[in-house]
Design a protein around this motif. Structure first.
Motif, short mmCIF file in Angstrom:
data_model
loop_
_atom_site.label_atom_id
_atom_site.label_comp_id
_atom_site.label_asym_id
_atom_site.label_seq_id
_atom_site.Cartn_x
_atom_site.Cartn_y
_atom_site.Cartn_z
N LEU A 101 0.83 -1.21 0.00
CA LEU A 101 0.00 0.00 0.00
C LEU A 101 0.86 1.26 0.00
N ALA A 126 1.82 1.92 -3.50
CA ALA A 126 0.71 2.50 -4.27
C ALA A 126 0.57 4.00 -3.98
N CYS A 150 -0.45 7.87 -6.30
CA CYS A 150 -1.80 8.43 -6.15
C CYS A 150 -1.82 9.90 -6.52
N VAL A 172 -6.39 4.65 -3.53
CA VAL A 172 -5.80 3.39 -4.00
C VAL A 172 -6.96 2.47 -4.38
N ALA A 217 -2.79 2.41 -8.55
CA ALA A 217 -2.81 3.83 -8.20
C ALA A 217 -2.28 4.61 -9.39
N SER A 242 -6.80 8.16 -0.15
CA SER A 242 -5.36 8.22 0.17
C SER A 242 -5.12 8.54 1.63
#
Length: 192
Positions: A9, A12, A16, A28, A42, A70
């Motif tokens: 994460l 990602a 973003c 995401v 993303a 986000s």
């Protein structure tokens, strides 16, 4: 419920959008594939991270997709290890943080993945985007010294990949205003 490694994460988040008018990019995107894989996507419209967790959604047959804001992801990834994504009766939770999914349709990201065109003219790249792609790939894989292994470019976009078959990034080329060959500003003279 899904279990997602925090570092994936974090990777990602590097791609973003931030306060974009296209509000659905300010998060995401998680998507379950028919195979049971979990896709993590993303993009900010100029670059895109595409990651896959094999069988990551296999134990959640009712999960289809969600855009996690986000800000929620940033709060949930402060630790290490894994974070759980849970949902029940319209209530969503990432780790210990409740959130409302971004209301919108994520763009058809598969169409943005370029194919290699060896006859394409040379292009210009924003190297900060290429650098963020490398940062995302390092975060995803957990390898601090990992370098990009493959760079496939097409006329208007580029795929940046590494040795991990479950992640890649796409970077859109800068607009080329007709100049295909860049000449050096001067020719260095021979030394005395």
């Amino acid at each position: 419920m899904l279990t997602i490694p925090v570092h994936k994460l974090k990777a990602a988040l590097t791609h973003c959008a931030v306060h974009d008018i296209r509000y659905y990019l300010n998060g995401v995107y998680l998507e379950a594939a028919e195979s049971g894989d979990l896709h993590i996507i993303a993009t900010d419209g100029h670059r895109m991270l595409c990651g896959r967790i094999p069988n990551g959604a296999a134990n959640a047959p009712d999960f289809k997709s969600v855009i996690i804001p986000s800000d929620t992801v940033k709060l949930a990834v402060k630790g290490k290890g894994d974070v759980e994504l849970a949902w029940d009766a319209g209530v969503w939770r990432l780790g210990t943080y409740l959130f409302k999914p971004v209301d919108g349709v994520f763009p058809p990201w598969r169409r943005a993945i370029p194919t290699l065109d060896l006859a394409a003219p040379p292009t210009d790249w924003d190297y900060t985007y290429l650098e963020s792609a490398q940062t995302a790939l390092r975060l995803w894989t957990g390898h601090k010294t990992m370098t990009v292994r493959k760079l496939d470019c097409e006329g208007n976009s580029c795929v940046v990949a590494c040795f991990d078959p479950d992640v890649f990034c796409v970077v859109v080329a800068l607009r080329n205003y007709g100049a295909t060959v860049i000449e050096p500003p001067f020719t260095p003279a021979a030394a005395r």
